[in-house]
Design an enzyme around this catalytic site. Structure first.
Site, mmCIF file in Angstrom:
data_model
loop_
_atom_site.group_PDB
_atom_site.id
_atom_site.type_symbol
_atom_site.label_atom_id
_atom_site.label_comp_id
_atom_site.label_asym_id
_atom_site.label_seq_id
_atom_site.Cartn_x
_atom_site.Cartn_y
_atom_site.Cartn_z
ATOM 1 N N SER A 201 0.800 -1.255 -0.038
ATOM 2 C CA SER A 201 0.084 0.021 -0.108
ATOM 3 C C SER A 201 0.975 1.159 -0.278
ATOM 4 C CB SER A 201 -0.981 -0.107 1.320
ATOM 5 O OG SER A 201 -1.918 0.910 1.193
ATOM 6 N N LYS B 49 -11.535 -0.818 -1.442
ATOM 7 C CA LYS B 49 -11.779 0.700 -1.590
ATOM 8 C C LYS B 49 -11.030 1.288 -2.731
ATOM 9 C CE LYS B 49 -7.781 1.207 1.736
ATOM 10 N NZ LYS B 49 -7.762 0.490 2.948
ATOM 11 N N ASP C 85 -2.920 6.709 -3.253
ATOM 12 C CA ASP C 85 -1.576 5.920 -2.543
ATOM 13 C C ASP C 85 -0.870 5.019 -3.541
ATOM 14 O OD1 ASP C 85 -3.643 3.972 -2.416
ATOM 15 O OD2 ASP C 85 -2.892 3.117 -0.348
ATOM 16 N N ASP D 165 -5.845 2.562 -3.775
ATOM 17 C CA ASP D 165 -7.034 2.011 -2.927
ATOM 18 C C ASP D 165 -7.561 3.359 -2.159
ATOM 19 O OD1 ASP D 165 -5.312 1.501 -1.229
ATOM 20 O OD2 ASP D 165 -6.170 -0.366 -0.647
ATOM 21 N N ASP E 8 -0.849 1.595 -4.006
ATOM 22 C CA ASP E 8 -1.709 0.859 -4.686
ATOM 23 C C ASP E 8 -3.092 1.124 -5.170
ATOM 24 O OD1 ASP E 8 -2.592 0.676 -2.149
ATOM 25 O OD2 ASP E 8 -3.281 -1.326 -2.185
#
Ligand code: G1P
Ligand code: ZN
Length: 544
Positions: A113, A377, A278, A282, A280
């Site tokens: 992430s 998300k 961010d 999401d 990745d």
């Protein structure tokens, strides 16, 4: 092609956290480490022979190598088809989208992430099931158990696949297809939002926007959707090229790590709208000109206005938020007459509610918002939702949010993180709080009276599963609240998160500085938990 069986021995630290297994790159690079975990995933699944697996990642250091390893192992384990994002790239929401659209058995996402990347940074891996969502806890626990007993993994002796060339290659009985990572996702966004209207807003020539991809995976998605399809001026998407080290940055879209964007939106000649995502893809941060929208408020505003957006014009089945997220959306749900669920931290807890059609929108305070369109998300989705609202309402971001507060009241909200604290000290702090919970109710601290204190536990209303120890909540009579929990995504020491919230219904008192408005609670949070004393820290590392 011969399947080879490689002998191995277990590692004892492969229990997935809030969002998959995250470790330093050097941990993942130990011989057999990645392979053990991947085989443990496959050994926990049933019935995937001949089926499709989706594979991609956020492009961070070690992404490409890991993709090649997993391609060989997935083929050796008997998957029929692999859909792999070009150059090994697929954002987390796009992976969810591709799994659902192509009815895949599941998917593997390589990402840590927003954690920094590079040889000394972090790497991560998560498994998503056929609904496109994160593996639920029983599955992550099964993966962990398998990782403790593993003796062998399966692979092939084969050449690397050319990840840059779209099209199909055969690997034994398995077809490996390199796909455009953006196409399916962009198509879904066009179905949900009024692209014509957004295009018209952008082409008035007076609306300006900046999107910061933070050198992470959303660059190609944002350029295609915002610039190519919606007509935003070239260069409006900044830091658009994904880099293996995210340009040395920390791709976490918040007031601290997305400083460049924040400075731009608060500076002279600021654009009307700013957003970032961010590592990745999401998470999202939403900014107006000189205005920051807290993620909790963003969720509430989207819920209150969803009927103005094509994909949600029929209304919402219900909403959900993670427990530490502010209760702004609860007030909207009450007005709309729909259910609002309170779940533990982590997107996986929304999966059952979405699958059962009990909710349409959901979100977390940690810059995560999403809906039933996927099971993750979705950063760019939130940005497009806001763009659609701006195009319909023809008001500024600040006017929309302050108008929302006037109608529903304002939930002043902030999160204080103490990063990298001593794990034992953090554990003791939580334990001491847990012991106190029984005696806090009814006690007064200045103007604040405790109405309830507990260690949050959640019973999933769909499958009845129970998740305990999800954070200490201290609730006060007038809608104020302090929540404490330890992060489940860090890779070093412990991170203590303190969540602070106070409700202000009076429009005349809704324009205060957030930290000032929360000062009493901030003070009390320290007094109750002994944060300074136990951690040796006199201030948080990050305030969002
Ligand atoms: C953090 C956030 C949480 C989010 C998760 C994955 O987890 O707080 O809301 O779902 O990252 O993005 P934590 O480190 O708090 O366990
Ligand atoms: Zn993320």
């Amino acid at each position: 092609m011969n399947v080879k069986q490689v002998s191995t021995t277990p590692f004892d630290d492969q229990r997935p956290g809030t969002s998959g297994l995250r470790k330093k790159v050097r941990v993942f690079r130990q011989p057999h480490y990645l392979e053990n975990f991947v085989q443990s995933i496959f050994d926990s699944l049933e019935g995937f022979r001949g089926r499709t697996l989706v594979l991609g990642g956020d492009g961070r250091y070690y992404n490409r190598q890991a993709v090649q390893t997993i391609i060989r192992m997935a083929a050796a384990n008997g998957f029929g088809r692999l859909l792999v994002g070009r150059d090994g790239l697929l954002s987390t929401p796009a992976t969810s989208c591709v799994i659902r659209k192509h009815k895949a058995f599941g998917g593997i996402i390589l990402s840590a992430s927003h954690n920094p990347a590079g040889p000394d940074g972090d790497f991560g891996i998560k498994y998503n099931t056929g609904n496109g969502g994160p593996a639920p806890e029983p599955l992550t626990e099964a993966i962990y158990r398998n990782s403790l007993a593993i003796e062998r993994y399966l692979s092939l002796d084969s050449e690397d696949i050319d990840l840059g060339a779209p099209g199909e290659t055969r690997l034994g009985d398995t077809v490996v297809e390199i796909i455009d990572p953006v196409a399916d996702y962009a198509e879904l966004m066009e179905q949900l939002f009024d692209f014509n209207r957004i295009h018209a807003l952008i082409n008035t020539g007076v609306f300006h926007m900046r999107f910061d991809a933070m050198h992470a995976v959303t660059g190609p998605y944002a350029v295609e959707i915002l610039e190519n399809r919606l007509g935003l001026a070239p260069g409006s998407v900044v830091n658009a090229v994904p880099r293996e080290d995210f340009g040395g940055g920390h791709p976490d879209p918040n007031l601290v790590y997305a400083r460049e964007l924040v400075d731009c939106l608060f500076g002279s000649g600021a654009p009307d709208f700013g957003a970032a995502s961010d590592g990745d893809g999401d998470r999202n941060m939403i900014l107006g000109r000189r205005f920051f929208v807290t993620p909790s408020d963003s969720l509430a505003v989207l819920a209150a206005n969803a009927h103005q957006v094509p994909g949600y014009r029929l209304g919402l089945a219900g909403v959900a938020r993670s427990m530490p997220t502010s209760r702004a959306v609860d007030r909207v749900a009450e007005t709309l007459g729909i259910e609002c669920y309170e779940t533990p931290t982590g997107w996986k807890f929304f999966g059952n509610l979405l699958d059962a059609n009990r909710i349409t929108l959901c979100g977390e305070e940690s810059f995560g918002t999403g809906s039933s369109h996927l099971r993750e998300k979705d950063g760019l989705w939130a940005v497009l939702f806001w763009l659609n609202l701006l195009a319909v309402r023809k008001e500024s971001v600040a006017d929309i949010v302050t108008g929302h507060w006037r109608r529903f009241g304002r939930n002043y909200y902030s999160r204080h993180d103490y990063e990298g604290v001593d794990a034992a000290a953090a554990g003791e702090l939580m334990e001491a709080l847990r012991k106190q919970t029984g005696t806090l109710a009814g006690r007064r601290f200045g103007d604040l009276e405790v109405s309830l204190a507990d260690d949050f536990a959640y019973t999933d209303p769909v499958d009845g599963s129970v998740s305990e120890h999800q954070g200490i909540r201290v609730l006060f009579g007038d809608g104020a609240r302090i929540v404490y929990r330890l992060s489940g995504t860090g890779t070093e020491g412990a991170t203590l998160r303190v969540y602070l919230e106070r409700y202000e219904p009076d429009p005349g008192r809704q324009q205060q500085d957030t930290q000032a408005a929360l000062a009493d609670l901030i003070h009390l949070a320290d007094a109750l938990a002994g944060i300074r004393e136990r951690t040796g820290r006199d201030r948080p590392t990050v305030i969002t």
